[in-house]
Design a protein around this motif. Structure first.
Motif, short mmCIF file in Angstrom:
data_model
loop_
_atom_site.label_atom_id
_atom_site.label_comp_id
_atom_site.label_asym_id
_atom_site.label_seq_id
_atom_site.Cartn_x
_atom_site.Cartn_y
_atom_site.Cartn_z
N SER A 135 0.82 -1.20 0.00
CA SER A 135 0.00 0.00 0.00
C SER A 135 0.87 1.26 0.00
N GLU A 136 1.87 1.28 0.85
CA GLU A 136 2.74 2.45 0.98
C GLU A 136 3.51 2.76 -0.30
N PHE A 137 3.95 1.72 -1.00
CA PHE A 137 4.80 1.92 -2.18
C PHE A 137 4.07 1.64 -3.50
N ASN A 138 2.76 1.46 -3.41
CA ASN A 138 1.92 1.31 -4.60
C ASN A 138 2.38 0.15 -5.50
N VAL A 139 2.58 -1.01 -4.87
CA VAL A 139 2.90 -2.23 -5.60
C VAL A 139 1.88 -3.29 -5.22
N THR A 140 1.93 -4.42 -5.87
CA THR A 140 0.99 -5.50 -5.60
C THR A 140 1.48 -6.37 -4.45
N PHE A 141 0.58 -6.64 -3.51
CA PHE A 141 0.88 -7.62 -2.46
C PHE A 141 0.67 -9.01 -3.04
N GLN A 142 1.60 -9.92 -2.74
CA GLN A 142 1.44 -11.32 -3.11
C GLN A 142 1.99 -12.19 -1.99
N THR A 143 1.51 -13.42 -1.91
CA THR A 143 2.15 -14.37 -1.02
C THR A 143 3.52 -14.70 -1.62
N ILE A 144 4.38 -15.30 -0.85
CA ILE A 144 5.70 -15.65 -1.36
C ILE A 144 5.57 -16.61 -2.55
N ASP A 145 4.73 -17.62 -2.42
CA ASP A 145 4.56 -18.58 -3.51
C ASP A 145 3.99 -17.92 -4.76
N ASP A 146 3.03 -17.01 -4.60
CA ASP A 146 2.46 -16.33 -5.76
C ASP A 146 3.49 -15.41 -6.43
#
Length: 84
Positions: free
Chosen positions: A43-54
């Motif tokens: 959220s802070e850096f405007n990137v996509t959150f993903q799980t490690i495996d994803d």
């Protein structure tokens, strides 16, 4: 070049912000064993959150940057290599 960061701890803001100095890559996703930490960074850096495996199977990522604690490096490196 698209980068995925694994490990969103204290040093990670330096890497999230380094695109300001270099114009040849872009951080597009992040992951952390503590998902709430990764979601906050995403959220802070405007990137996509993903799980490690994803993140490791995301075909849009060219390079995985391992910012985990030293005791987790080997596991993440092996998973990264295994994922191609």
């Amino acid at each position: 070049m698209n980068v995925g960061i694994i490990g969103c701890g204290n040093i990670s803001p330096t890497y999230f912000n380094s695109y300001k100095l270099y114009n040849n890559f872009k951080v597009i996703a992040c992951a952390d064993i503590k998902e709430d930490v990764a979601k906050k960074s995403a959220s802070e850096f405007n990137v996509t959150f993903q799980t490690i495996d994803d993140l490791l199977t995301n075909t849009d990522i060219d390079i995985v940057l391992n910012l985990t604690i030293p005791s987790a490096h080997k596991e993440i490196i092996l998973k990264t290599l295994e994922s191609g």
